[in-house]
Design an enzyme around this catalytic site. Structure first.
Site, PDB file in Angstrom:
ATOM      1  CG  HIS A  66      -1.898   1.371   1.113  1.00 24.81           C
ATOM      2  ND1 HIS A  66      -2.793   1.340   0.529  1.00 24.81           N
ATOM      3  CD2 HIS A  66      -1.878   2.424   1.908  1.00 24.81           C
ATOM      4  CE1 HIS A  66      -3.613   2.316   0.526  1.00 24.81           C
ATOM      5  NE2 HIS A  66      -2.580   2.770   1.842  1.00 24.81           N
ATOM      6  NE  ARG A 122     -10.444  11.449   9.681  1.00 28.82           N
ATOM      7  CZ  ARG A 122      -9.143  10.077   8.946  1.00 28.82           C
ATOM      8  NH1 ARG A 122      -9.612   9.294   8.241  1.00 28.82           N
ATOM      9  NH2 ARG A 122      -7.635  10.620   8.095  1.00 28.82           N
ATOM     10  CB  SER A 156      -8.520   5.519   7.840  1.00 29.73           C
ATOM     11  OG  SER A 156      -9.317   6.059   6.276  1.00 29.73           O
ATOM     12  CE  LYS A 163      -9.464   2.866   3.771  1.00 29.65           C
ATOM     13  NZ  LYS A 163      -9.112   3.994   2.869  1.00 29.65           N
TER      14      LYS A 163
HETATM   15  N1  URA Z   1      -6.282   7.205   3.022  1.00 29.92           N
HETATM   16  C1  URA Z   1      -7.207   6.642   3.502  1.00 29.92           C
HETATM   17  O1  URA Z   1      -7.071   5.498   2.954  1.00 29.92           O
HETATM   18  N2  URA Z   1      -7.223   6.965   5.100  1.00 29.92           N
HETATM   19  C2  URA Z   1      -6.720   8.653   5.479  1.00 29.92           C
HETATM   20  O2  URA Z   1      -7.664   9.051   6.570  1.00 29.92           O
HETATM   21  C3  URA Z   1      -5.589   8.594   4.596  1.00 29.92           C
HETATM   22  C4  URA Z   1      -5.290   8.463   2.836  1.00 29.92           C
END
Ligand code: URA
Length: 434
Positions: free
Chosen positions: A88, A174, A189, A193
């Site tokens: 990522h 946010r 966050s 995922k």
């Molecule tokens: N990418 C994300 O998926 N979440 C964040 O808070 C910042 C970047």
């Protein structure tokens, strides 16, 4: 009859406001109650601001991440005949590394399930880039993805809405309440995922510099450490590289031109920085998957990675030999003096490419795949007056003026001297589990 709620939201907000610690039960209730609409947006906004100002400890960030995962589905690649490894990137200008990296790693028998997104603002999205390829489709069902991982090894596709829906709702909140830049909130966050995606190895490319989310190395390092700890606590073998995003990565910024550059890398060529980062991330992923001695350089030179790329594109309906779109109009920018190019800031180049049509301002906007910028030189190069610095491409000539306005002061030619952006190395640090 509605269920009796175990906590009062305002009590939890007060706890965080007064620098207290939230318990596991409180965090998991809060996230669940927000997702089902019991906790109101204004209450969650106050909580997000309290977290931004007062932080969270390792247990709270872990609880927040697990609570967000629990609101959605969790993929599992158990039963695949290959180990899984994923990467990522926190995103940057010209960051096309996923394109050569996924097939390169998969060509060693490792499954690379790369759930990706579309771009918003100045950073591009992997799916937008791949959609430049005629016929290529981003959407795969979970079953199609699993079959492709088994047969080809790599699948780059759209993340479904089923993973961590709480994050989607919280991220949107946010975005409009000035609470994006909180390390616990960013880390939970991203990692909710990634953990829900079910990979066993995860390599994070955490960018720092003008074109990155985190402008300075210190904060980027703190984010990387937080994310590595979260992955490790969840049983995912996680590590991170801290990489420089002060200058654009490679020479292409856009969509179709970034695919072209990625194919050059897969053919054994390509710009040195893109090759170095691709090789380093591939070694890290393969080492996590039990192949520390894999000869990744040879796999680029021999065509091994290219074969997997072609199979990966074809499996999703794409024609790897199909013509990539070219823009109708172009504008060259030339050096106005002799000297050394000492500066080329990533952020304005990302904004300029976006204004040319390569990116989108709103989620529902289309991108123009042929639009973008091709650099001819990078900081450190000696140039003569009249030499080509870079070329802008767009379908509509009216776009050039606004793109050029974004680039005012973004690059500099000096008599001599060290390029400013080159004082940081491309790969500044490597974080592994504590
Ligand atoms: N990418 C994300 O998926 N979440 C964040 O808070 C910042 C970047």
């Amino acid at each position: 009859m509605s269920a009796i709620e175990p906590f009062d939201t305002v009590d939890l907000i007060r706890t965080k406001r007064d620098k207290g610690k939230l318990s596991t039960a409180e965090v998991s209730w809060l996230v669940d109650a927000y997702t089902r609409g019991y906790v109101a947006d204004e209450q969650m906004a106050a909580m997000a601001m309290a977290i931004l100002l007062n932080g969270m400890d390792r247990e709270e960030v872990r609880d927040l991440t697990l609570a967000m995962i629990a609101t959605g589905e969790r993929l599992s690649f158990d039963g695949l005949s290959r180990p899984t490894a994923d990467k990522h990137s926190t995103g940057g200008v010209g960051d096309k590394i996923t394109l050569p990296l996924a097939p390169l790693v998969a060509s060693f028998g490792v499954a690379v399930p790369q759930l990706s997104g579309r771009g918003l603002g100045h950073t591009g999205g992997t799916l937008d880039k791949l959609e430049s390829i005629p016929g290529w489709k981003a959407n795969l069902s979970n079953e199609q993805m699993r079959n492709q991982l088994e047969s080809v090894g790599a699948a780059i596709c759209a993340a479904g809405s089923g993973l961590a829906p709480a994050d989607k709702k919280l991220y949107a909140l946010r975005d409009i309440t000035g609470t994006v830049e909180s390390i616990p909130l960013i880390a939970s966050s991203i990692m909710s995922k990634k953990i829900a995606e079910g990979t066993s190895v995860l390599v994070l490319d955490v960018k720092f510099g003008s074109g990155a989310f985190m402008k300075d190395l210190k904060r980027a390092k703190e984010l990387a450490k937080t994310m590595v700890a979260l992955g490790t606590d969840a049983g995912v073998k996680t590590s991170a590289l801290l990489t420089n995003m002060n200058v654009p990565l490679g020479l292409a910024i856009g969509n179709a031109n970034e695919v072209r550059e990625s194919v050059e890398v897969l053919a054994g060529g390509g710009p040195a920085d893109v090759v170095e980062l691709t090789l380093t991330l591939a070694r890290e992923m393969l080492s996590g998957a039990g192949q520390p001695d894999a000869d990744v350089e040879k796999a680029l030179k021999s065509g091994q990675a290219m074969d997997t790329w072609r199979a990966m594109i074809q499996a999703q309906g794409g024609d790897p030999d199909g013509p990539l779109p070219r823009a109708k109009e172009s504008r060259q920018v030339l050096a106005d003096r002799d000297g050394v190019l000492v500066e080329m800031q990533a952020l304005p180049f990302g904004i300029a490419a976006w204004r040319l049509g390569a990116g989108r301002a709103r989620k529902e906007d289309p991108v123009i795949h042929s639009a973008g910028i091709d650099l001819n030189v990078k900081p450190g190069a000696s140039v003569k007056k009249g030499d080509l610095l870079f070329t802008l491409s767009a379908d509509e000539p009216e776009r050039f003026d606004r793109a050029l306005a974004a680039l005012e002061g973004a690059y500099r030619i000096a008599d001599n001297g060290t390029p400013l952006a080159n004082t940081d190395p491309l790969i500044a640090d490597h974080i592994t589990a504590a």
